[in-house]
Scaffold this motif. Sequence first.
Motif, PDB file in Angstrom:
ATOM      1  N   ALA A  34       0.847  -1.195   0.000  1.00 38.39           N
ATOM      2  CA  ALA A  34       0.000   0.000   0.000  1.00 38.39           C
ATOM      3  C   ALA A  34       0.878   1.239   0.000  1.00 38.39           C
ATOM      4  CB  ALA A  34      -0.910   0.015   1.229  1.00 38.39           C
ATOM      5  N   THR A  35       0.255   2.366  -0.313  1.00 38.96           N
ATOM      6  CA  THR A  35       0.891   3.670  -0.152  1.00 38.96           C
ATOM      7  C   THR A  35       0.160   4.361   0.986  1.00 38.96           C
ATOM      8  OG1 THR A  35       1.472   3.787  -2.488  1.00 38.96           O
ATOM      9  CG2 THR A  35       1.413   5.872  -1.275  1.00 38.96           C
ATOM     10  N   VAL A  36       0.926   4.904   1.932  1.00 37.28           N
ATOM     11  CA  VAL A  36       0.326   5.558   3.096  1.00 37.28           C
ATOM     12  C   VAL A  36       0.814   6.995   3.192  1.00 37.28           C
ATOM     13  CG1 VAL A  36       0.051   3.408   4.374  1.00 37.28           C
ATOM     14  CG2 VAL A  36       2.141   4.739   4.656  1.00 37.28           C
ATOM     15  N   GLY A  37       0.020   7.801   3.856  1.00 36.27           N
ATOM     16  CA  GLY A  37       0.373   9.203   4.079  1.00 36.27           C
ATOM     17  C   GLY A  37      -0.791   9.915   4.707  1.00 36.27           C
ATOM     18  N   LEU A  44       1.895  10.259  13.635  1.00 37.55           N
ATOM     19  CA  LEU A  44       2.511   9.041  14.150  1.00 37.55           C
ATOM     20  C   LEU A  44       4.033   9.108  14.107  1.00 37.55           C
ATOM     21  CD1 LEU A  44       2.298   6.054  15.103  1.00 37.55           C
ATOM     22  CD2 LEU A  44       2.261   5.436  12.672  1.00 37.55           C
ATOM     23  N   LEU A  45       4.584   9.567  12.984  1.00 37.56           N
ATOM     24  CA  LEU A  45       6.029   9.550  12.781  1.00 37.56           C
ATOM     25  C   LEU A  45       6.729  10.831  13.209  1.00 37.56           C
ATOM     26  CD1 LEU A  45       6.054   7.818   9.293  1.00 37.56           C
ATOM     27  CD2 LEU A  45       6.416   6.768  11.530  1.00 37.56           C
ATOM     28  N   GLY A  46       5.949  11.868  13.515  1.00 36.69           N
ATOM     29  CA  GLY A  46       6.567  13.132  13.890  1.00 36.69           C
ATOM     30  C   GLY A  46       7.262  13.804  12.727  1.00 36.69           C
ATOM     31  N   LEU A  47       6.756  13.585  11.524  1.00 39.13           N
ATOM     32  CA  LEU A  47       7.306  14.171  10.300  1.00 39.13           C
ATOM     33  C   LEU A  47       6.188  14.893   9.558  1.00 39.13           C
ATOM     34  CD1 LEU A  47       9.347  11.059   9.087  1.00 39.13           C
ATOM     35  CD2 LEU A  47      10.280  13.122  10.168  1.00 39.13           C
ATOM     36  N   ASP A  48       6.544  15.763   8.629  1.00 39.43           N
ATOM     37  CA  ASP A  48       5.556  16.471   7.820  1.00 39.43           C
ATOM     38  C   ASP A  48       5.607  15.976   6.383  1.00 39.43           C
ATOM     39  OD1 ASP A  48       4.566  18.170   9.850  1.00 39.43           O
ATOM     40  OD2 ASP A  48       6.323  19.481   9.616  1.00 39.43           O
ATOM     41  N   GLY A  49       4.426  15.773   5.803  1.00 43.00           N
ATOM     42  CA  GLY A  49       4.335  15.385   4.396  1.00 43.00           C
ATOM     43  C   GLY A  49       4.703  13.945   4.123  1.00 43.00           C
ATOM     44  N   VAL A  50       4.390  13.041   5.042  1.00 41.77           N
ATOM     45  CA  VAL A  50       4.750  11.631   4.865  1.00 41.77           C
ATOM     46  C   VAL A  50       3.992  11.023   3.693  1.00 41.77           C
ATOM     47  CG1 VAL A  50       4.628   9.321   5.885  1.00 41.77           C
ATOM     48  CG2 VAL A  50       5.367  11.276   7.279  1.00 41.77           C
ATOM     49  N   PRO A  74       8.973  12.676   3.657  1.00 41.32           N
ATOM     50  CA  PRO A  74      10.075  13.578   3.372  1.00 41.32           C
ATOM     51  C   PRO A  74      11.361  12.795   3.113  1.00 41.32           C
ATOM     52  CG  PRO A  74       9.697  13.521   5.733  1.00 41.32           C
ATOM     53  CD  PRO A  74       8.643  12.653   5.091  1.00 41.32           C
ATOM     54  N   THR A  75      12.331  13.445   2.510  1.00 41.21           N
ATOM     55  CA  THR A  75      13.612  12.798   2.224  1.00 41.21           C
ATOM     56  C   THR A  75      14.546  12.980   3.412  1.00 41.21           C
ATOM     57  OG1 THR A  75      14.467  14.796   1.168  1.00 41.21           O
ATOM     58  CG2 THR A  75      13.401  13.168  -0.262  1.00 41.21           C
ATOM     59  N   THR A  76      15.542  12.135   3.461  1.00 39.26           N
ATOM     60  CA  THR A  76      16.560  12.221   4.503  1.00 39.26           C
ATOM     61  C   THR A  76      17.927  12.250   3.848  1.00 39.26           C
ATOM     62  OG1 THR A  76      17.435  11.224   6.518  1.00 39.26           O
ATOM     63  CG2 THR A  76      16.701   9.714   4.818  1.00 39.26           C
ATOM     64  N   THR A  77      18.895  12.795   4.548  1.00 40.67           N
ATOM     65  CA  THR A  77      20.252  12.861   4.011  1.00 40.67           C
ATOM     66  C   THR A  77      21.158  11.839   4.673  1.00 40.67           C
ATOM     67  OG1 THR A  77      20.830  14.563   5.621  1.00 40.67           O
ATOM     68  CG2 THR A  77      20.059  15.310   3.459  1.00 40.67           C
ATOM     69  N   LEU A  78      20.628  11.068   5.603  1.00 40.05           N
ATOM     70  CA  LEU A  78      21.439  10.071   6.292  1.00 40.05           C
ATOM     71  C   LEU A  78      21.496   8.786   5.481  1.00 40.05           C
ATOM     72  CD1 LEU A  78      20.147  10.590   9.929  1.00 40.05           C
ATOM     73  CD2 LEU A  78      22.199  11.522   8.864  1.00 40.05           C
ATOM     74  N   ALA A  79      22.645   8.144   5.458  1.00 34.85           N
ATOM     75  CA  ALA A  79      22.824   6.899   4.723  1.00 34.85           C
ATOM     76  C   ALA A  79      22.330   5.715   5.546  1.00 34.85           C
ATOM     77  CB  ALA A  79      24.305   6.716   4.390  1.00 34.85           C
ATOM     78  N   PRO A  80      21.889   4.631   4.889  1.00 36.44           N
ATOM     79  CA  PRO A  80      21.458   3.443   5.615  1.00 36.44           C
ATOM     80  C   PRO A  80      22.637   2.787   6.336  1.00 36.44           C
ATOM     81  CG  PRO A  80      21.504   3.010   3.264  1.00 36.44           C
ATOM     82  CD  PRO A  80      21.789   4.471   3.446  1.00 36.44           C
ATOM     83  N   PRO A  81      22.362   2.015   7.373  1.00 38.55           N
ATOM     84  CA  PRO A  81      23.449   1.394   8.138  1.00 38.55           C
ATOM     85  C   PRO A  81      24.148   0.315   7.328  1.00 38.55           C
ATOM     86  CG  PRO A  81      21.350   0.536   8.847  1.00 38.55           C
ATOM     87  CD  PRO A  81      21.056   1.656   7.874  1.00 38.55           C
ATOM     88  N   ASN A  82      25.434   0.197   7.571  1.00 36.97           N
ATOM     89  CA  ASN A  82      26.220  -0.879   6.980  1.00 36.97           C
ATOM     90  C   ASN A  82      27.326  -1.218   7.961  1.00 36.97           C
ATOM     91  OD1 ASN A  82      26.821  -2.775   5.110  1.00 36.97           O
ATOM     92  ND2 ASN A  82      27.937  -1.418   3.747  1.00 36.97           N
ATOM     93  N   ALA A  83      26.923  -1.483   9.185  1.00 41.28           N
ATOM     94  CA  ALA A  83      27.852  -1.668  10.286  1.00 41.28           C
ATOM     95  C   ALA A  83      28.030  -3.150  10.594  1.00 41.28           C
ATOM     96  CB  ALA A  83      27.312  -0.933  11.509  1.00 41.28           C
ATOM     97  N   PRO A  84      29.058  -3.482  11.392  1.00 46.56           N
ATOM     98  CA  PRO A  84      29.263  -4.869  11.775  1.00 46.56           C
ATOM     99  C   PRO A  84      28.139  -5.383  12.675  1.00 46.56           C
ATOM    100  CG  PRO A  84      30.852  -3.444  12.857  1.00 46.56           C
ATOM    101  CD  PRO A  84      30.073  -2.594  11.909  1.00 46.56           C
ATOM    102  N   VAL A  85      28.113  -6.697  12.859  1.00 45.65           N
ATOM    103  CA  VAL A  85      27.041  -7.355  13.599  1.00 45.65           C
ATOM    104  C   VAL A  85      26.926  -6.869  15.038  1.00 45.65           C
ATOM    105  CG1 VAL A  85      26.254  -9.602  14.440  1.00 45.65           C
ATOM    106  CG2 VAL A  85      27.161  -9.398  12.137  1.00 45.65           C
TER     107      VAL A  85
END
Length: 145
Positions: A34-37, A44-50, A74-85
Amino acid sequence: MTVHRMDHVGIVVEDLAAAVAFFVELGLEPEGEATVGGRWADDLLGLDGVRADIAFFRTPDGHSRVELSTFRSPTTTLAPPNAPVNIPGIPRLTFVVDDVEDVLDRLRAHGAELVGTVARFEDICRYAYVRGPEGVLIGLVEELR
């Protein structure tokens, strides 16, 4: 008040189609997309324009679910995690499978990479971690008993 059950684990990904294909290959059963917004999602998410596309999956035993989502806004500028276990807070899901090598072979076709090796714990299980879409770690346990 007690917890009744865990409902689901949510994972945010950039490429929803690739993540869906990965989790289908892993053996999870699609429940729907589904598409939600709207205001409720913003609140719920504390964001605007979800605006997000989501897909839900259920494990074959029917007891666990996974939600995959990708945000159009909204968009984010943070990269997804790619850390060790062992990094605190990293998302890691573990599934019991029939044959670790078979699952590894199938998931590699969807970009999965083995983390470490397939390890045997006494005569109890064989265990491996793979890195899937967006760096999510998936544990694969093959029970030997």
